[in-house]
Design an enzyme around this catalytic site. Structure first.
Site, PDB file in Angstrom:
ATOM      1  N   LYS A  22       0.827  -1.212   0.000  1.00  0.00           N
ATOM      2  CA  LYS A  22       0.000   0.000   0.000  1.00  0.00           C
ATOM      3  C   LYS A  22       0.857   1.257   0.000  1.00  0.00           C
ATOM      4  O   LYS A  22       0.670   2.147  -0.825  1.00  0.00           O
ATOM      5  CB  LYS A  22      -0.919   0.012   1.236  1.00  0.00           C
ATOM      6  CG  LYS A  22      -1.531   1.373   1.534  1.00  0.00           C
ATOM      7  CD  LYS A  22      -2.481   1.322   2.692  1.00  0.00           C
ATOM      8  CE  LYS A  22      -2.186   2.042   3.952  1.00  0.00           C
ATOM      9  NZ  LYS A  22      -1.664   3.361   4.030  1.00  0.00           N
ATOM     10  N   ASN A  23       1.809   1.337   0.954  1.00  0.00           N
ATOM     11  CA  ASN A  23       2.507   2.611   1.112  1.00  0.00           C
ATOM     12  C   ASN A  23       3.540   2.875   0.010  1.00  0.00           C
ATOM     13  O   ASN A  23       4.036   3.995  -0.111  1.00  0.00           O
ATOM     14  CB  ASN A  23       3.102   2.728   2.509  1.00  0.00           C
ATOM     15  CG  ASN A  23       1.995   2.941   3.547  1.00  0.00           C
ATOM     16  OD1 ASN A  23       0.856   3.264   3.176  1.00  0.00           O
ATOM     17  ND2 ASN A  23       2.306   2.743   4.814  1.00  0.00           N
ATOM     18  N   ARG A  93      -4.322  10.341   3.286  1.00  0.00           N
ATOM     19  CA  ARG A  93      -3.031  10.881   3.708  1.00  0.00           C
ATOM     20  C   ARG A  93      -2.110  11.081   2.501  1.00  0.00           C
ATOM     21  O   ARG A  93      -1.428  12.086   2.362  1.00  0.00           O
ATOM     22  CB  ARG A  93      -2.403   9.873   4.696  1.00  0.00           C
ATOM     23  CG  ARG A  93      -1.124  10.324   5.318  1.00  0.00           C
ATOM     24  CD  ARG A  93      -1.381  11.204   6.505  1.00  0.00           C
ATOM     25  NE  ARG A  93      -0.222  11.933   6.932  1.00  0.00           N
ATOM     26  CZ  ARG A  93      -0.272  13.144   7.474  1.00  0.00           C
ATOM     27  NH1 ARG A  93      -1.420  13.760   7.658  1.00  0.00           N
ATOM     28  NH2 ARG A  93       0.818  13.747   7.850  1.00  0.00           N
ATOM     29  N   CYS A 117      -5.524   8.398   8.779  1.00  0.00           N
ATOM     30  CA  CYS A 117      -5.855   7.936  10.130  1.00  0.00           C
ATOM     31  C   CYS A 117      -5.459   8.988  11.155  1.00  0.00           C
ATOM     32  O   CYS A 117      -4.469   9.690  10.988  1.00  0.00           O
ATOM     33  CB  CYS A 117      -5.113   6.631  10.427  1.00  0.00           C
ATOM     34  SG  CYS A 117      -5.617   5.285   9.349  1.00  0.00           S
ATOM     35  N   ARG A 122      -0.559  15.326  12.984  1.00  0.00           N
ATOM     36  CA  ARG A 122       0.346  14.779  11.954  1.00  0.00           C
ATOM     37  C   ARG A 122       0.759  15.919  11.022  1.00  0.00           C
ATOM     38  O   ARG A 122       0.218  16.092   9.938  1.00  0.00           O
ATOM     39  CB  ARG A 122      -0.347  13.659  11.175  1.00  0.00           C
ATOM     40  CG  ARG A 122      -0.647  12.431  12.020  1.00  0.00           C
ATOM     41  CD  ARG A 122      -1.348  11.336  11.236  1.00  0.00           C
ATOM     42  NE  ARG A 122      -0.452  10.590  10.373  1.00  0.00           N
ATOM     43  CZ  ARG A 122      -0.867   9.629   9.543  1.00  0.00           C
ATOM     44  NH1 ARG A 122      -2.147   9.311   9.464  1.00  0.00           N
ATOM     45  NH2 ARG A 122       0.001   8.982   8.782  1.00  0.00           N
ATOM     46  N   PRO A 123       1.732  16.724  11.464  1.00  0.00           N
ATOM     47  CA  PRO A 123       2.104  17.903  10.668  1.00  0.00           C
ATOM     48  C   PRO A 123       2.803  17.524   9.366  1.00  0.00           C
ATOM     49  O   PRO A 123       3.270  16.396   9.215  1.00  0.00           O
ATOM     50  CB  PRO A 123       3.073  18.652  11.587  1.00  0.00           C
ATOM     51  CG  PRO A 123       3.578  17.670  12.565  1.00  0.00           C
ATOM     52  CD  PRO A 123       2.568  16.562  12.670  1.00  0.00           C
ATOM     53  N   ILE A 124       2.873  18.489   8.443  1.00  0.00           N
ATOM     54  CA  ILE A 124       3.626  18.254   7.196  1.00  0.00           C
ATOM     55  C   ILE A 124       4.761  19.280   7.066  1.00  0.00           C
ATOM     56  O   ILE A 124       5.193  19.612   5.972  1.00  0.00           O
ATOM     57  CB  ILE A 124       2.719  18.253   5.937  1.00  0.00           C
ATOM     58  CG1 ILE A 124       1.980  19.591   5.778  1.00  0.00           C
ATOM     59  CG2 ILE A 124       1.757  17.084   5.949  1.00  0.00           C
ATOM     60  CD1 ILE A 124       1.427  19.797   4.363  1.00  0.00           C
ATOM     61  N   ASP A 125       5.237  19.766   8.226  1.00  0.00           N
ATOM     62  CA  ASP A 125       6.269  20.809   8.190  1.00  0.00           C
ATOM     63  C   ASP A 125       7.553  20.356   7.488  1.00  0.00           C
ATOM     64  O   ASP A 125       8.229  21.166   6.849  1.00  0.00           O
ATOM     65  CB  ASP A 125       6.579  21.292   9.619  1.00  0.00           C
ATOM     66  CG  ASP A 125       7.036  20.155  10.520  1.00  0.00           C
ATOM     67  OD1 ASP A 125       6.300  19.164  10.631  1.00  0.00           O
ATOM     68  OD2 ASP A 125       8.143  20.239  11.085  1.00  0.00           O
ATOM     69  N   GLN A 126       7.896  19.074   7.596  1.00  0.00           N
ATOM     70  CA  GLN A 126       9.142  18.607   6.954  1.00  0.00           C
ATOM     71  C   GLN A 126       8.980  18.529   5.431  1.00  0.00           C
ATOM     72  O   GLN A 126       9.938  18.741   4.684  1.00  0.00           O
ATOM     73  CB  GLN A 126       9.583  17.259   7.521  1.00  0.00           C
ATOM     74  CG  GLN A 126       9.900  17.305   9.008  1.00  0.00           C
ATOM     75  CD  GLN A 126      10.953  18.357   9.343  1.00  0.00           C
ATOM     76  OE1 GLN A 126      12.066  18.355   8.804  1.00  0.00           O
ATOM     77  NE2 GLN A 126      10.599  19.275  10.227  1.00  0.00           N
ATOM     78  N   ASP A 307       3.073   0.526  12.233  1.00  0.00           N
ATOM     79  CA  ASP A 307       1.868   0.007  11.573  1.00  0.00           C
ATOM     80  C   ASP A 307       1.573  -1.440  11.946  1.00  0.00           C
ATOM     81  O   ASP A 307       0.569  -2.001  11.510  1.00  0.00           O
ATOM     82  CB  ASP A 307       1.984   0.152  10.045  1.00  0.00           C
ATOM     83  CG  ASP A 307       2.012   1.606   9.620  1.00  0.00           C
ATOM     84  OD1 ASP A 307       1.613   2.470  10.430  1.00  0.00           O
ATOM     85  OD2 ASP A 307       2.446   1.892   8.486  1.00  0.00           O
ATOM     86  N   ILE A 329       6.602   6.491  17.354  1.00  0.00           N
ATOM     87  CA  ILE A 329       6.371   7.356  16.187  1.00  0.00           C
ATOM     88  C   ILE A 329       5.235   8.359  16.434  1.00  0.00           C
ATOM     89  O   ILE A 329       5.389   9.554  16.168  1.00  0.00           O
ATOM     90  CB  ILE A 329       6.024   6.503  14.937  1.00  0.00           C
ATOM     91  CG1 ILE A 329       7.086   5.413  14.693  1.00  0.00           C
ATOM     92  CG2 ILE A 329       5.857   7.405  13.693  1.00  0.00           C
ATOM     93  CD1 ILE A 329       8.469   5.888  14.324  1.00  0.00           C
ATOM     94  N   ARG A 399      -9.235   0.219   3.340  1.00  0.00           N
ATOM     95  CA  ARG A 399      -8.263   1.161   2.768  1.00  0.00           C
ATOM     96  C   ARG A 399      -6.937   0.472   2.501  1.00  0.00           C
ATOM     97  O   ARG A 399      -6.164   0.939   1.661  1.00  0.00           O
ATOM     98  CB  ARG A 399      -8.000   2.312   3.759  1.00  0.00           C
ATOM     99  CG  ARG A 399      -9.120   3.315   3.860  1.00  0.00           C
ATOM    100  CD  ARG A 399      -8.694   4.470   4.733  1.00  0.00           C
ATOM    101  NE  ARG A 399      -7.291   4.752   4.473  1.00  0.00           N
ATOM    102  CZ  ARG A 399      -6.435   5.227   5.351  1.00  0.00           C
ATOM    103  NH1 ARG A 399      -6.816   5.499   6.549  1.00  0.00           N
ATOM    104  NH2 ARG A 399      -5.185   5.452   5.017  1.00  0.00           N
TER     105      ARG A 399
END
Ligand code: EPU
Length: 433
Positions: A22-23, A93, A117, A122-126, A307, A329, A399
């Site tokens: 999936k990922n 996501r 999820c 769950r930031p996206i700053d990076q 996961d 995590i 999903r």
């Protein structure tokens, strides 16, 4: 409302074949948008996250042809940003990969903030830090991410990630693939799907080196060409069946896997007394009569994957002794514990630590799939419990697990999907509230 209905107590026996990861798929499908040609993708998992991304690509002008159930062709020669389906982007996501892919292809992007999820913030700053270092101007407002480049293209740069992030590593890789000059990503994540994305990009003409280590070097190329690529097997799907086999005291041959990717899971299962035998592209898992306690700490790859944490939690409820899980995590990945408690589990949670008082005899109950892996954990608990378990919110599970019911049934599980309230009766004919 559809639910899974599980009558527990059957040991799992037989063989199961693992689908594409999936990922990896959820990054490679958006990456196909960058290719000025036709990508043939093999081993695509049939899961709703992949379907949703393919629908998004269709809206952006990609032509998608289904070759067989796991092979598709994506023709991205005629794409534009005209008809972006924001409602769909908001639901998953992995829509964040569209930022990197669109920036690479068009020099600009507009997406929604990603969904997915809920494990706390769950930031996206990076991701933003990386894209900004490549010369993009990023503006986040009203739930949208706007990205633009002053001269229409990105420029290579050296980027140090403050956190080991799978998403940020892959997104920056996408953006840098067609940037002018060289990009170096330091403190990169090393998961198998990162290597898979790099292999996909390289097979389409990119120059990405070092994926799988903490330093990835990318020499930008002007264009990607079409080609054929086969996605790796899903580490977490395989791990879920490994835990299910062990927890039910069964014996299952898990086929179409890369055993190296499963080492972190195999090692932990062996501590519980489970036997894991590795072959070239399969593993044979034999559960012990009595499971032993184990302590688990989730970490970025090659550590034990977050996961797999809920599935392992379900198993540890039944293992003799007290086990401790430390979630390394996410801030909030123990919502499933409340559901396990409804089945008789004894678990204390304090922040990122959960203490499982093992040796419990779980009993069937109506429970919720709080998220994708939490849902898988409830199914494992249900397979082991006395009586009937009803798992709600199964859309989360779908999903990420291809044909979950079919694969488990073939292994001897008593699990079915039922539509409620029409069939809202248990096996004794009593109403379920
Ligand atoms: N983080 C930041 N800033 C960022 C990015 C991440 O602080 O810009 C933090 C996160 O909040 C988290 C940690 O860094 O605490 C790691 O997050 P990461 O970016 O690695 O996770 P992700 O890319 O959002 C992917 C998978 C998840 C999986 C994680 C970790 C996809 C679509 N999702 O998420 O998969 O848990 O990596 O391996 O690839 C799942 O499949 O069930 C799933 C949740």
């Amino acid at each position: 409302m559809e639910k899974y209905v599980i009558n527990g107590g059957n040991e799992l026996h037989g063989e199961v074949s693992i689908s594409g990861a999936k990922n990896a798929a959820v990054a490679i499908i958006p990456a196909a948008l960058m290719v000025n040609g036709v990508c043939r993708l093999e081993n695509i998992p049939q899961i709703s996250d992949a379907d949703m991304l393919l629908t998004i690509l269709t809206h952006l002008g990609c032509k998608i042809r289904l070759i067989n159930k796991s092979t598709i062709e994506i023709d991205s020669r005629d794409v534009s940003l005209q008809d972006s389906p924001y409602d769909l982007m908001r639901k998953i996501r992995a829509s964040y990969y569209l930022i990197g892919a669109m920036l690479a292809r068009f020099g600009k992007a507009k997406t929604t903030m990603p969904g997915g999820c809920n494990f706390g913030v769950r930031p996206i700053d990076q991701h933003v830090k990386g894209m900004t270092a490549l010369g993009a101007e990023i503006d986040i407002r009203n739930g949208f991410v706007y990205a633009d480049t002053p001269d229409g293209k990105l420029h290579g740069n050296r980027i140090y990630l403050d956190k080991v992030s799978v998403g940020a590593t892959m997104n920056i890789m996408l953006a840098a693939t067609m940037a002018e000059g060289k990009t170096v990503i330091e403190n990169a994540a090393r998961e198998p799907h990162i290597v898979d994305l790099a292999n996909f990009l390289n097979s389409m003409g990119a120059d990405v080196r070092g994926a799988g280590t903490d330093t990835i070097k990318i020499n930008g190329v002007e264009e990607l060409h079409g080609g054929t690529y086969s996605i790796i097997p899903d580490q977490i799907e395989a791990g879920t069946y490994m835990v299910a086999a062990a927890a039910t005291h069964g014996r299952v041959l898990i086929k179409n896997v890369i055993p190296k990717h499963l080492e972190c899971i195999s090692a932990k299962l062996r501590e519980t007394g489970t036997t894991v035998e590795e072959f070239e592209d399969s593993v044979l898992v034999t559960g012990p009569e009595v499971l032993k306690k184990a302590n688990v700490k989730t970490l970025p790859y090659p550590g034990f994957p977050t996961d797999m944490q809920p599935q392992m939690g379900a198993l540890l409820c039944m293992a003799e002794g007290t086990s401790v899980i430390t979630e390394g995590i996410y801030d909030n990945r123990y919502k499933y514990v409340n559901e396990l408690r409804k089945m008789g589990a004894e678990v204390q949670v304090d922040g990122r630590i959960a203490i499982f008082e093992g040796g419990q005899k779980l009993t069937g109950a109506p429970v919720m799939a709080c998220d994708l892996r939490a849902g898988a954990a409830m199914v494992i608990a249900g397979l082991c419990a006395y009586g009937t378990t009803y798992v709600e919110d199964i859309h989360f599970i779908e999903r990420g697990y291809e044909n979950f019911i079919g694969k488990l049934t073939a292994l001897g599980a008593d699990i079915r999907i039922a539509d409620f309230p029409e069939n809202e009766k248990n096996s004794d004919g009593a109403k379920i509230s």
